[in-house]
Design an enzyme around this catalytic site. Structure first.
Site, PDB file in Angstrom:
ATOM      1  N   ASP A  67       0.876  -1.180   0.000  1.00 53.33           N
ATOM      2  CA  ASP A  67       0.000   0.000   0.000  1.00 53.33           C
ATOM      3  C   ASP A  67       0.907   1.223   0.000  1.00 53.33           C
ATOM      4  O   ASP A  67       2.130   1.102   0.181  1.00 53.33           O
ATOM      5  CB  ASP A  67      -0.928  -0.004   1.237  1.00 53.33           C
ATOM      6  CG  ASP A  67      -2.209   0.802   1.008  1.00 53.33           C
ATOM      7  OD1 ASP A  67      -2.117   2.000   0.646  1.00 53.33           O
ATOM      8  OD2 ASP A  67      -3.307   0.246   1.197  1.00 53.33           O
ATOM      9  N   SER A  95     -10.769  -2.900  -7.879  1.00 51.02           N
ATOM     10  CA  SER A  95     -10.968  -1.443  -7.882  1.00 51.02           C
ATOM     11  C   SER A  95     -12.037  -1.030  -8.884  1.00 51.02           C
ATOM     12  O   SER A  95     -12.041  -1.481 -10.032  1.00 51.02           O
ATOM     13  CB  SER A  95      -9.660  -0.730  -8.248  1.00 51.02           C
ATOM     14  OG  SER A  95      -8.605  -1.237  -7.477  1.00 51.02           O
ATOM     15  N   ASP A 146     -21.175 -10.009  -6.433  1.00 50.74           N
ATOM     16  CA  ASP A 146     -22.529 -10.048  -7.004  1.00 50.74           C
ATOM     17  C   ASP A 146     -23.122 -11.449  -6.866  1.00 50.74           C
ATOM     18  O   ASP A 146     -24.315 -11.607  -6.586  1.00 50.74           O
ATOM     19  CB  ASP A 146     -22.496  -9.625  -8.482  1.00 50.74           C
ATOM     20  CG  ASP A 146     -21.910  -8.231  -8.653  1.00 50.74           C
ATOM     21  OD1 ASP A 146     -22.275  -7.350  -7.847  1.00 50.74           O
ATOM     22  OD2 ASP A 146     -21.078  -8.031  -9.552  1.00 50.74           O
ATOM     23  N   ARG A 191     -23.974 -12.073  -3.183  1.00 51.19           N
ATOM     24  CA  ARG A 191     -25.246 -11.403  -2.841  1.00 51.19           C
ATOM     25  C   ARG A 191     -26.432 -12.158  -3.436  1.00 51.19           C
ATOM     26  O   ARG A 191     -27.448 -12.363  -2.755  1.00 51.19           O
ATOM     27  CB  ARG A 191     -25.227  -9.960  -3.376  1.00 51.19           C
ATOM     28  CG  ARG A 191     -24.317  -9.051  -2.577  1.00 51.19           C
ATOM     29  CD  ARG A 191     -24.255  -7.657  -3.184  1.00 51.19           C
ATOM     30  NE  ARG A 191     -23.459  -6.771  -2.340  1.00 51.19           N
ATOM     31  CZ  ARG A 191     -22.646  -5.830  -2.799  1.00 51.19           C
ATOM     32  NH1 ARG A 191     -22.520  -5.632  -4.113  1.00 51.19           N
ATOM     33  NH2 ARG A 191     -21.964  -5.082  -1.963  1.00 51.19           N
ATOM     34  N   HIS A 238     -20.206  -5.009 -13.533  1.00 50.80           N
ATOM     35  CA  HIS A 238     -20.317  -4.784 -12.097  1.00 50.80           C
ATOM     36  C   HIS A 238     -20.715  -3.332 -11.792  1.00 50.80           C
ATOM     37  O   HIS A 238     -19.947  -2.569 -11.230  1.00 50.80           O
ATOM     38  CB  HIS A 238     -18.993  -5.152 -11.391  1.00 50.80           C
ATOM     39  CG  HIS A 238     -19.049  -4.884  -9.918  1.00 50.80           C
ATOM     40  ND1 HIS A 238     -19.852  -5.612  -9.057  1.00 50.80           N
ATOM     41  CD2 HIS A 238     -18.446  -3.943  -9.152  1.00 50.80           C
ATOM     42  CE1 HIS A 238     -19.727  -5.134  -7.836  1.00 50.80           C
ATOM     43  NE2 HIS A 238     -18.876  -4.120  -7.862  1.00 50.80           N
TER      44      HIS A 238
HETATM   45  N1  LIG Z   1     -15.341  -5.309  -7.259  1.00 50.04           N
HETATM   46  C1  LIG Z   1     -16.151  -5.179  -6.231  1.00 50.04           C
HETATM   47  O1  LIG Z   1     -17.123  -5.927  -6.102  1.00 50.04           O
HETATM   48  C2  LIG Z   1     -15.886  -4.148  -5.181  1.00 50.04           C
HETATM   49  C3  LIG Z   1     -16.534  -4.250  -3.940  1.00 50.04           C
HETATM   50  C4  LIG Z   1     -16.254  -3.301  -2.953  1.00 50.04           C
HETATM   51  C5  LIG Z   1     -15.351  -2.263  -3.233  1.00 50.04           C
HETATM   52  N2  LIG Z   1     -14.760  -2.187  -4.441  1.00 50.04           N
HETATM   53  C6  LIG Z   1     -13.785  -1.120  -4.752  1.00 50.04           C
HETATM   54  O2  LIG Z   1     -12.542  -1.428  -4.106  1.00 50.04           O
HETATM   55  C7  LIG Z   1     -11.791  -0.218  -3.941  1.00 50.04           C
HETATM   56  C8  LIG Z   1     -11.218  -0.141  -2.528  1.00 50.04           C
HETATM   57  O3  LIG Z   1     -12.247  -0.040  -1.568  1.00 50.04           O
HETATM   58  P1  LIG Z   1     -11.894   0.080  -0.003  1.00 50.04           P
HETATM   59  O4  LIG Z   1     -13.179   0.147   0.705  1.00 50.04           O
HETATM   60  O5  LIG Z   1     -10.882  -0.925   0.382  1.00 50.04           O
HETATM   61  O6  LIG Z   1     -11.219   1.534   0.021  1.00 50.04           O
HETATM   62  P2  LIG Z   1     -10.211   2.128   1.123  1.00 50.04           P
HETATM   63  O7  LIG Z   1     -10.097   3.579   0.873  1.00 50.04           O
HETATM   64  O8  LIG Z   1     -10.609   1.667   2.473  1.00 50.04           O
HETATM   65  O9  LIG Z   1      -8.831   1.412   0.769  1.00 50.04           O
HETATM   66  C9  LIG Z   1      -8.178   1.648  -0.417  1.00 50.04           C
HETATM   67  C10 LIG Z   1      -6.694   1.485  -0.181  1.00 50.04           C
HETATM   68  O10 LIG Z   1      -6.034   1.729  -1.414  1.00 50.04           O
HETATM   69  C11 LIG Z   1      -4.823   2.377  -1.098  1.00 50.04           C
HETATM   70  N3  LIG Z   1      -4.257   3.030  -2.279  1.00 50.04           N
HETATM   71  C12 LIG Z   1      -4.591   4.212  -2.853  1.00 50.04           C
HETATM   72  N4  LIG Z   1      -3.776   4.456  -3.889  1.00 50.04           N
HETATM   73  C13 LIG Z   1      -2.933   3.392  -3.980  1.00 50.04           C
HETATM   74  C14 LIG Z   1      -1.871   3.071  -4.831  1.00 50.04           C
HETATM   75  N5  LIG Z   1      -1.486   3.867  -5.839  1.00 50.04           N
HETATM   76  N6  LIG Z   1      -1.217   1.906  -4.623  1.00 50.04           N
HETATM   77  C15 LIG Z   1      -1.583   1.072  -3.630  1.00 50.04           C
HETATM   78  N7  LIG Z   1      -2.569   1.341  -2.780  1.00 50.04           N
HETATM   79  C16 LIG Z   1      -3.238   2.486  -2.961  1.00 50.04           C
HETATM   80  C17 LIG Z   1      -5.195   3.354   0.002  1.00 50.04           C
HETATM   81  O11 LIG Z   1      -4.034   3.792   0.702  1.00 50.04           O
HETATM   82  C18 LIG Z   1      -6.128   2.495   0.846  1.00 50.04           C
HETATM   83  O12 LIG Z   1      -5.426   1.809   1.866  1.00 50.04           O
HETATM   84  C19 LIG Z   1     -12.772   0.909  -4.279  1.00 50.04           C
HETATM   85  O13 LIG Z   1     -12.501   1.362  -5.586  1.00 50.04           O
HETATM   86  C20 LIG Z   1     -14.133   0.236  -4.224  1.00 50.04           C
HETATM   87  O14 LIG Z   1     -15.079   0.880  -5.011  1.00 50.04           O
HETATM   88  C21 LIG Z   1     -15.014  -3.104  -5.416  1.00 50.04           C
HETATM   89  O1  LIG Z   2     -20.904  -0.385  -4.462  1.00 51.99           O
HETATM   90  C1  LIG Z   2     -19.722  -0.068  -4.418  1.00 51.99           C
HETATM   91  O2  LIG Z   2     -19.329   1.075  -4.648  1.00 51.99           O
HETATM   92  C2  LIG Z   2     -18.690  -1.079  -4.026  1.00 51.99           C
HETATM   93  C3  LIG Z   2     -18.818  -2.378  -4.738  1.00 51.99           C
HETATM   94  O3  LIG Z   2     -18.761  -2.246  -6.119  1.00 51.99           O
HETATM   95  C4  LIG Z   2     -20.004  -3.179  -4.311  1.00 51.99           C
HETATM   96  O4  LIG Z   2     -20.694  -3.746  -5.160  1.00 51.99           O
HETATM   97  O5  LIG Z   2     -20.249  -3.270  -3.096  1.00 51.99           O
END
Ligand SMILES: NC(=O)c1ccc[n+]([C@@H]2O[C@H](COP(=O)([O-])OP(=O)(O)OC[C@H]3O[C@@H](n4cnc5c(N)ncnc54)[C@H](O)[C@@H]3O)[C@@H](O)[C@H]2O)c1
Ligand SMILES: O=C(O)C[C@H](O)C(=O)O
Length: 342
Positions: A61, A145, A177, A180, A204
């Site tokens: 990170d 992401s 998905d 859920r 998604h």
């Molecule tokens: N695919 C899915 O189903 C799904 C589900 C939930 C969340 N997400 C996505 O996952 C991502 C992260 O969510 P979160 O709740 O963990 O967020 P968060 O803010 O809690 O954590 C994100 C982390 O990424 C780190 N970060 C930022 N820039 C970075 C870089 N260049 N290199 C490495 N690390 C870096 C931050 O320091 C932080 O620790 C979001 O984009 C969210 O929308 C996707």
């Molecule tokens: O909904 C969001 O922004 C995070 C993630 O894609 C999810 O489905 O929970």
């Protein structure tokens, strides 16, 4: 005499123990988590530390990883854990990785769409994928992401530019998905949740998430068309449900970490040659007119072994499929354009 008997008893015991933990004899596998100190990253690091298929766990990170790594490393399971912080250490974190999981980037707040995250997260994904192309071009990449509908096409373009793109190795993680859809279906149909299978296809975000409840197993005759519509809508809006409940403190993290761990485990099993590993994922695809699409995918030693077709759809699902195409197409094109221009 007694000491040689003792030694042979010890050897027998050791081999019995290692047989009973068959994972100890599974191949060495390095998994890197990028964004490991975040809301998803931390519980995902924990779950990957519990996975006996992992021998090395690299936690990267921009801040906070020494603490997360020290904490997780005390758990008495197979993998060696190392924390890496800041761009200088990204190469080391990635080198030798078999699977790279990317939950790095900003999450939504109430009122935002996933696409509202594009401007920040596209740049983060671009720089991380540039490093992956350099340090572990053969790794399977699990993209979490958001917006996944665009970040996966961005990753593909970055890998193409670097000359390392292999469509079999890039996955958008849509497992949440499916998680859920299974949970909501079980609740409504009153069937045991751990026996359920529901494919979720498309993408998604919003209406691009298309659960195929007509293919849910075990079948339930207890659900009306209205029930199916309500379940579909709840699955499509599951992320928003969590974002609103968290009221500004982010989006799904714990259920996502679980889903990410399920998907990474499937990738590892596929790499290890376990047969019949099938999960839904957003991958390069030719099953519709779109270049990327989520559907059931068979995983194997090289990543995607086969992208499975959609199967037969109900009229409601056919309608959903038609509606999602323009949305998903626009998100894919936006990602490709970004990667080409930046
Ligand atoms: N695919 C899915 O189903 C799904 C589900 C939930 C969340 N997400 C996505 O996952 C991502 C992260 O969510 P979160 O709740 O963990 O967020 P968060 O803010 O809690 O954590 C994100 C982390 O990424 C780190 N970060 C930022 N820039 C970075 C870089 N260049 N290199 C490495 N690390 C870096 C931050 O320091 C932080 O620790 C979001 O984009 C969210 O929308 C996707
Ligand atoms: O909904 C969001 O922004 C995070 C993630 O894609 C999810 O489905 O929970």
């Amino acid at each position: 005499m007694r000491s040689s008997m003792f030694r042979s008893a010890q050897t027998a015991l050791r081999s019995r123990v290692s047989r009973s933990f068959s994972s100890e004899s599974s191949p060495d596998r390095k998994v890197a988590v990028l964004g490991a100190a975040g809301g998803i990253g931390q519980p995902l690091a924990l779950l990957m530390k519990l996975n006996p298929l992992v021998s090395k766990l690299a936690l990267y990170d921009i801040a906070g990883t020494p603490g997360v790594a020290a904490d997780v490393s005390h758990i008495n399971t197979r993998s060696e854990v190392a924390g890496y912080m800041g761009e200088d250490q990204l190469g080391q974190a990635l080198e030798g990785s078999d699977v790279v999981i990317i939950p790095a980037g900003v999450p939504r707040k109430p009122g935002m769409t996933r696409d509202d995250l594009f401007n920040i997260n596209a740049g983060i994904v671009k720089s991380l994928c540039t490093a992956i192309a350099k340090y572990c071009p053969n790794a399977l990449v699990n993209m979490i992401s958001n917006p996944v509908n665009s970040t996966v096409p961005i990753a593909a373009e970055i890998f193409k530019k670097a000359g390392t793109y292999d469509e079999k190795k890039l996955f958008g993680v849509t497992t949440l998905d499916v998680v859920r859809a299974k949970t909501f279906y079980a609740g409504k149909a009153n069937v045991p949740v751990n026996e359920i299978n529901v494919p979720v296809v498309g993408g998604h975000a919003g209406i691009t998430i298309l659960p195929l409840f007509s293919q849910a197993m075990p079948k339930s005759n207890a659900l009306s068309d209205e029930d199916i519509k309500a379940l579909t809508k709840r699955t499509q809006e599951g992320g928003t449900e969590v974002v609103e409940a968290k009221a500004g403190k982010g989006s799904a993290t714990l259920s996502m970490a679980y889903a990410g761990a399920v998907f990474a485990n499937a990738c590892l099993k596929g790499l290890n040659g376990v047969p019949d590993i099938v999960e839904c994922s957003y991958v390069q695809s030719s099953i519709t007119e779109l270049p990327f699409f989520a559907s059931k995918v068979r995983l194997g030693k090289n990543g995607v072994e086969e992208v499975l077709g959609l199967g037969s759809l109900s009229d409601y699902e056919k309608e959903g499929l038609e509606k999602l195409i323009p949305d998903l197409k626009a998100s894919i094109e936006k990602g490709i354009k970004f990667a080409k221009e930046n």
